[in-house]
Write a protein that holds these residues in place. Sequence first.
Motif, PDB file in Angstrom:
ATOM      1  N   LEU A   5     -55.353 -54.114 -29.716  1.00  0.00           N
ATOM      2  CA  LEU A   5     -56.312 -55.195 -29.547  1.00  0.00           C
ATOM      3  C   LEU A   5     -56.672 -55.780 -30.910  1.00  0.00           C
ATOM      4  O   LEU A   5     -57.076 -55.060 -31.817  1.00  0.00           O
ATOM      5  CB  LEU A   5     -57.591 -54.707 -28.866  1.00  0.00           C
ATOM      6  CG  LEU A   5     -58.730 -55.742 -28.766  1.00  0.00           C
ATOM      7  CD1 LEU A   5     -58.315 -56.914 -27.873  1.00  0.00           C
ATOM      8  CD2 LEU A   5     -60.015 -55.110 -28.258  1.00  0.00           C
ATOM      9  N   VAL A   6     -56.510 -57.097 -31.034  1.00  0.00           N
ATOM     10  CA  VAL A   6     -56.970 -57.822 -32.217  1.00  0.00           C
ATOM     11  C   VAL A   6     -58.245 -58.551 -31.820  1.00  0.00           C
ATOM     12  O   VAL A   6     -58.224 -59.381 -30.905  1.00  0.00           O
ATOM     13  CB  VAL A   6     -55.917 -58.833 -32.715  1.00  0.00           C
ATOM     14  CG1 VAL A   6     -56.461 -59.606 -33.909  1.00  0.00           C
ATOM     15  CG2 VAL A   6     -54.624 -58.119 -33.085  1.00  0.00           C
ATOM     16  N   VAL A   7     -59.356 -58.246 -32.476  1.00  0.00           N
ATOM     17  CA  VAL A   7     -60.620 -58.902 -32.173  1.00  0.00           C
ATOM     18  C   VAL A   7     -60.821 -60.031 -33.181  1.00  0.00           C
ATOM     19  O   VAL A   7     -60.983 -59.788 -34.372  1.00  0.00           O
ATOM     20  CB  VAL A   7     -61.800 -57.909 -32.234  1.00  0.00           C
ATOM     21  CG1 VAL A   7     -63.096 -58.608 -31.832  1.00  0.00           C
ATOM     22  CG2 VAL A   7     -61.539 -56.711 -31.324  1.00  0.00           C
ATOM     23  N   GLY A   8     -60.796 -61.258 -32.684  1.00  0.00           N
ATOM     24  CA  GLY A   8     -60.939 -62.423 -33.543  1.00  0.00           C
ATOM     25  C   GLY A   8     -59.697 -63.288 -33.513  1.00  0.00           C
ATOM     26  O   GLY A   8     -58.619 -62.844 -33.905  1.00  0.00           O
ATOM     27  N   ALA A   9     -59.841 -64.532 -33.030  1.00  0.00           N
ATOM     28  CA  ALA A   9     -58.711 -65.468 -32.952  1.00  0.00           C
ATOM     29  C   ALA A   9     -58.824 -66.528 -34.030  1.00  0.00           C
ATOM     30  O   ALA A   9     -58.616 -67.720 -33.781  1.00  0.00           O
ATOM     31  CB  ALA A   9     -58.634 -66.112 -31.568  1.00  0.00           C
ATOM     32  N   GLY A  10     -59.172 -66.076 -35.247  1.00  0.00           N
ATOM     33  CA  GLY A  10     -59.128 -66.958 -36.402  1.00  0.00           C
ATOM     34  C   GLY A  10     -57.780 -66.823 -37.077  1.00  0.00           C
ATOM     35  O   GLY A  10     -56.824 -66.275 -36.501  1.00  0.00           O
ATOM     36  N   LEU A  11     -57.677 -67.280 -38.309  1.00  0.00           N
ATOM     37  CA  LEU A  11     -56.386 -67.279 -38.994  1.00  0.00           C
ATOM     38  C   LEU A  11     -55.857 -65.871 -39.229  1.00  0.00           C
ATOM     39  O   LEU A  11     -54.682 -65.589 -38.955  1.00  0.00           O
ATOM     40  CB  LEU A  11     -56.503 -68.025 -40.330  1.00  0.00           C
ATOM     41  CG  LEU A  11     -55.225 -68.066 -41.179  1.00  0.00           C
ATOM     42  CD1 LEU A  11     -54.076 -68.694 -40.406  1.00  0.00           C
ATOM     43  CD2 LEU A  11     -55.473 -68.832 -42.475  1.00  0.00           C
ATOM     44  N   THR A  12     -56.702 -64.956 -39.721  1.00  0.00           N
ATOM     45  CA  THR A  12     -56.229 -63.598 -39.985  1.00  0.00           C
ATOM     46  C   THR A  12     -55.757 -62.920 -38.705  1.00  0.00           C
ATOM     47  O   THR A  12     -54.680 -62.316 -38.660  1.00  0.00           O
ATOM     48  CB  THR A  12     -57.324 -62.752 -40.652  1.00  0.00           C
ATOM     49  OG1 THR A  12     -57.714 -63.353 -41.884  1.00  0.00           O
ATOM     50  CG2 THR A  12     -56.828 -61.336 -40.929  1.00  0.00           C
ATOM     51  N   GLY A  13     -56.565 -62.998 -37.645  1.00  0.00           N
ATOM     52  CA  GLY A  13     -56.203 -62.354 -36.389  1.00  0.00           C
ATOM     53  C   GLY A  13     -54.932 -62.927 -35.787  1.00  0.00           C
ATOM     54  O   GLY A  13     -54.057 -62.183 -35.326  1.00  0.00           O
TER      55      GLY A  13
END
Length: 294
Positions: A5-13
């Motif tokens: 699970l990746v939490v955060g749909a910004g650039l890093t995520g």
Amino acid sequence: MARVLVVGAGLTGAACAALLRGAPRGQVAVWDKARGAGGRMSTTRADRGSADLGAQFVTCEPELAGPRLSFYEELVTHGILKPLTAPVEGLVEREGSRNFVAPQGISSVVKYYLEQSGADVSYEQHVTHISLRDGRWEVSRKAGPPEQFDVVILTMPVPQILQLQGDIVNKSPEIGPSVVVHTTVAFGREHLDSDPEEVQQIILSHLHRIVPSLPKPSSIKCQRWRYSQVTRAVPNCPGQMILHTQPLLICGGDGFTRSNFDGCIESAMSLAEAVKPHLQQFQTQAAKIPQDLL
């Protein structure tokens, strides 16, 4: 198969999820509490136009980018970025640096990486608790039942990570131009908890004094970035920090590097490199299971 699970749909995520595509026995999901992708690279759209609320353009400094130059080249090749040709008042450019804009809005960069990732992306998923359950991470959210994952990657701003509870406490002819006004960090800090309507009026009054000939806007949106610029990154961390090893809980983002495109990509690469060995363990374990049981 390991659930990641990746939490955060910004650039890093988004970039981290794309880098994990094809990793051995890894099934990646991306959750974000907002209604769409972008984070601080978001684009707002209205009936008569659109505007980038966060980053306005991306700067590539070859001597700093190093192995990350290929990311810029890929985005340009696919038409996600194009060279910035318009002058930027007050911009101090380093020798050899290049600036790029996103014709379809800055959020298109994030959306490109999410599409490349092949991950299961879900929005309006506000993570509140992360708890250990039988060797896995149980992730709870404001809406919906909790789910379990083998690896959790946190890419939201550090203050939001620290708020988590659980076992880690501690195109139309009518479309016209858009004008985006950014305040200084000092102004934002001073008015952080002020009434948005009052802050909006202060900004508009100042804008009118600077550009009195601006026509009356068809719509206005006052965006408050509670977590904007990283003034002091977490020290002695190579783009990420491991909070728990088995099962893996790891965090990253510009809070561990610096607040620009290159810093987010550097963190994403560091996160992916740290996660892949853990996914390899699941491949090894699966190889030991008799084929007739798979």
